[in-house]
Motif scaffolding. Structure first.
Motif, mmCIF file in Angstrom:
data_model
loop_
_atom_site.group_PDB
_atom_site.id
_atom_site.type_symbol
_atom_site.label_atom_id
_atom_site.label_comp_id
_atom_site.label_asym_id
_atom_site.label_seq_id
_atom_site.Cartn_x
_atom_site.Cartn_y
_atom_site.Cartn_z
ATOM 1 N N GLU A 271 -99.858 -7.840 -5.929
ATOM 2 C CA GLU A 271 -99.010 -8.815 -5.247
ATOM 3 C C GLU A 271 -97.564 -8.328 -5.185
ATOM 4 O O GLU A 271 -96.837 -8.633 -4.234
ATOM 5 C CB GLU A 271 -99.086 -10.166 -5.975
ATOM 6 N N ALA A 272 -97.139 -7.564 -6.196
ATOM 7 C CA ALA A 272 -95.790 -6.983 -6.163
ATOM 8 C C ALA A 272 -95.647 -6.040 -4.968
ATOM 9 O O ALA A 272 -94.628 -6.035 -4.280
ATOM 10 C CB ALA A 272 -95.502 -6.248 -7.464
ATOM 11 N N ARG A 273 -96.704 -5.236 -4.715
ATOM 12 C CA ARG A 273 -96.668 -4.329 -3.559
ATOM 13 C C ARG A 273 -96.638 -5.109 -2.244
ATOM 14 O O ARG A 273 -95.937 -4.731 -1.307
ATOM 15 C CB ARG A 273 -97.886 -3.391 -3.591
ATOM 16 N N ARG A 274 -97.404 -6.198 -2.171
ATOM 17 C CA ARG A 274 -97.385 -7.030 -0.949
ATOM 18 C C ARG A 274 -95.991 -7.601 -0.712
ATOM 19 O O ARG A 274 -95.510 -7.654 0.424
ATOM 20 C CB ARG A 274 -98.380 -8.188 -1.082
ATOM 21 N N SER A 275 -95.356 -8.042 -1.786
ATOM 22 C CA SER A 275 -94.022 -8.625 -1.623
ATOM 23 C C SER A 275 -93.033 -7.576 -1.126
ATOM 24 O O SER A 275 -92.110 -7.887 -0.373
ATOM 25 C CB SER A 275 -93.549 -9.252 -2.937
ATOM 26 N N VAL A 276 -93.243 -6.327 -1.522
ATOM 27 C CA VAL A 276 -92.393 -5.223 -1.070
ATOM 28 C C VAL A 276 -92.478 -5.070 0.454
ATOM 29 O O VAL A 276 -91.459 -4.933 1.138
ATOM 30 C CB VAL A 276 -92.830 -3.913 -1.751
ATOM 31 N N VAL A 277 -93.674 -5.099 0.979
ATOM 32 C CA VAL A 277 -93.878 -4.930 2.427
ATOM 33 C C VAL A 277 -93.173 -6.039 3.199
ATOM 34 O O VAL A 277 -92.459 -5.798 4.181
ATOM 35 C CB VAL A 277 -95.382 -4.901 2.768
ATOM 36 N N TRP A 278 -93.368 -7.285 2.758
ATOM 37 C CA TRP A 278 -92.709 -8.420 3.407
ATOM 38 C C TRP A 278 -91.185 -8.280 3.341
ATOM 39 O O TRP A 278 -90.485 -8.506 4.328
ATOM 40 C CB TRP A 278 -93.155 -9.730 2.765
ATOM 41 N N ALA A 279 -90.691 -7.916 2.175
ATOM 42 C CA ALA A 279 -89.240 -7.817 1.995
ATOM 43 C C ALA A 279 -88.635 -6.736 2.896
ATOM 44 O O ALA A 279 -87.584 -6.956 3.514
ATOM 45 C CB ALA A 279 -88.913 -7.526 0.532
ATOM 46 N N ILE A 280 -89.296 -5.572 2.989
ATOM 47 C CA ILE A 280 -88.760 -4.474 3.806
ATOM 48 C C ILE A 280 -88.617 -4.902 5.266
ATOM 49 O O ILE A 280 -87.592 -4.667 5.909
ATOM 50 C CB ILE A 280 -89.659 -3.233 3.704
ATOM 51 N N TRP A 281 -89.656 -5.539 5.797
ATOM 52 C CA TRP A 281 -89.613 -5.970 7.196
ATOM 53 C C TRP A 281 -88.486 -6.979 7.441
ATOM 54 O O TRP A 281 -87.706 -6.854 8.394
ATOM 55 C CB TRP A 281 -90.957 -6.573 7.614
ATOM 56 N N LEU A 282 -88.417 -7.982 6.581
ATOM 57 C CA LEU A 282 -87.423 -9.040 6.784
ATOM 58 C C LEU A 282 -86.003 -8.513 6.635
ATOM 59 O O LEU A 282 -85.117 -8.818 7.450
ATOM 60 C CB LEU A 282 -87.665 -10.176 5.785
#
Length: 525
Positions: A271-282
């Motif tokens: 889930e930490a990796r998923r949050s990274v992807v979302w954060a980078i895009w935003l």
């Protein structure tokens, strides 16, 4: 341009504060455990945490400071956007997941994993508190200028009272809601900020028929500097100063404790990796918006009007909203900016409070022998103390550009924290002596150079303009203090002995940091 309407601004501000306070009270737990207060019970999904990370990272510096810097200084102002975005990628690729696998609540958990607990925790906690202080001062200064502009306040006293109100709200959010309440405020703020910035960007582009060259031409025409705003050197005439700022921005995020702490609010490394992807895009999308908004403010409002407004450069985005959509749009955008400040100061406050209560009180003063609930109680008291200190600092720095002040916090983070984090994760020989030399040396050098720089004295724009003890010529000390901290880490390691169980602890840390094995079990203790 239409006149500012303080009544509309006050209504929109009041509505936002009321809604967020209601949410914080709804999600709060009066008798929260350490896990709930510090890490929200690790109950957030990767997507939710990614949005919250964006909310935590996109501070008043990102919205108010960068827009103002681009509007006034053009190319040199956009360096902040580039630096903040590249810095985020460095943090994620280099340390984020490894820290998540190795720690529980704070950065000190990671640094003390294979080093001597008490001295390393004390050093890490002091570095965390220093970074949070500089960052909080920046947010408070932005809040004072913003609200003074919106409410039509004039004079230092009114702005100072505004800063105090922001500080009190921050204290309430954190004491009542803990990390869960703070996270929900950050999620709401991130959605509002990116949506609001996106709408303003579309309006600006529509006004120039989506021709970015036309926007740049209008900005050049409106600027007294002319085409100089499209080339480097307008704000940073000294190339070394420019390089020092860039170094602090790019390396600072990987040492920011309030951003790194967000990775402990998810249940797993996946889930930490998923949050990274979302954060980078935003975050990436938002920084593209700042380029349009900054030059849009320069073209439609004008650099001289922005400089003369209450809050100076930090008023560029609200004044652009006034030019684009009148008092109502200005009120909405300003309320979003206010939300941005509240969300970030709440995140900083809970990070600082967690560091003091968990690392200094529980681990050093009480040596782990803490009564149930006592640690959270100490954290809540710490929030009040931090709030008061931040209010006083914000009052002193209220005329400084917010992005510039945040860059100083980045320099402290990169000097005091980053070398030790990197060495702890990747250098087997690294020991307690190296950690203490690096953290204390980097922290003292960085803070001392800031005090002796033109930021504090020697210029009309300094915090103390009537004094002059600026013997260090650069505005940002990163180019000196960051390499110095890395060198001190090596020297400290080579001149001190390793502990008897050093190799065993190092092997365990490598397995956990790279594979996550044992991390989830440790998180629940």
């Amino acid at each position: 341009m239409e006149e500012i309407n303080p009544l509309i601004n006050m209504i929109v501000f009041g509505a936002f504060v009321a809604v967020t306070l209601f949410i914080v009270f709804r999600v709060s737990r009066r008798k929260a455990t350490e896990n709930e207060f510090y890490a929200a019970g690790r109950s957030f999904s990767g997507r939710q945490n990614g949005v919250a990370i964006a909310g935590d990272y996109l501070s008043a510096a990102s919205f108010l400071g960068i827009c103002g810097a681009i509007a006034v200084a053009g190319y040199d102002g956009f360096l902040y956007s580039i630096g903040f975005l590249v810095a985020w990628l460095v943090a994620l690729l280099l340390v984020a997941e490894l820290l998540r696998n190795t720690g529980r609540f704070t950065m000190a958990d990671v640094l003390s994993f294979r080093l001597k607990q008490r001295p390393v925790r004390m050093a890490a906690a002091l570095a965390t508190l220093a970074v949070c202080f500089f960052y909080l001062v920046a947010q408070m200064a932005g809040a004072g200028g913003l609200v003074a502009l919106l409410m039509g306040f004039e004079g230092t006293l009114a702005t100072s009272i505004t800063i105090a109100v922001v500080g009190i709200l921050m204290i309430v959010y954190v004491i009542v809601g803990g990390m869960k309440g703070t996270t929900w405020v950050q999620i709401i703020k991130a959605v509002l900020l990116i949506a609001g910035a996106g709408i303003m960007t579309l309006i600006v582009l529509f006004m120039v028929q989506f021709d970015f060259n036309e926007l740049l031409a209008r900005a050049v025409e409106a600027s007294p500097e002319g085409e100089a705003i499209l080339a480097p050197g307008l704000k940073y005439t000294n190339p070394v100063d420019f390089l020092s700022l860039g170094l602090a921005l790019v390396l600072g995020t990987a040492g920011l404790p309030h951003v790194l702490m967000r990775f402990y609010t998810v249940p797993s490394a996946r889930e930490a990796r998923r949050s990274v992807v979302w954060a980078i895009w935003l975050i990436g999308i938002f920084y593209l918006f700042t380029l349009v908004l900054g030059f849009g403010a320069g073209a439609l409002v004008g650099p001289e009007t922005i400089r003369e407004a209450p809050g100076g450069e930090n008023a560029a985005a609200p004044l652009l909203a006034l030019a684009l959509g009148g008092p109502v749009l200005m009120a909405v955008i300003s309320a979003i900016a206010f939300a941005t400040i509240l969300a970030v100061v709440a995140g900083l406050a809970i990070t600082a409070a967690t560091s003091f209560a968990h690392d200094i009180y529980a681990s050093i003063i009480k040596r782990g022998d803490v009564q149930p609930g006592a640690e959270v109680k100490v954290a809540r008291i710490t929030v009040v103390v931090i709030g008061v200190i931040a209010i006083l600092g914000g009052i002193l720095a209220q005329n400084q550009n917010v992005a510039f002040l945040v860059a100083l916090a980045f320099a402290v983070a990169a000097s005091a924290n980053l070398p030790t984090i990197i060495y702890s994760l990747f250098w087997r020989r690294f020991n307690t002596g190296g950690a203490l030399w690096s953290m204390y040396g980097g922290l003292i050098a960085c803070v001392l150079l800031i005090v002796l720089s033109p930021v504090v004295s020697g210029r009309e724009t300094s915090i103390f303009p009537d004094a002059d003890f600026a013997i260090f010529p650069l505005a940002n000390p990163g180019i000196v203090s960051i390499p110095l901290a890395f060198v001190l880490g090596v020297i400290g390691t080579l001149v001190t002995k390793q502990s008897a169980d050093h190799a065993v602890k190092q092997a365990e840390m490598e397995v956990r940091s790279f594979t996550g094995a044992g991390a989830e079990k440790a998180s629940d203790h």
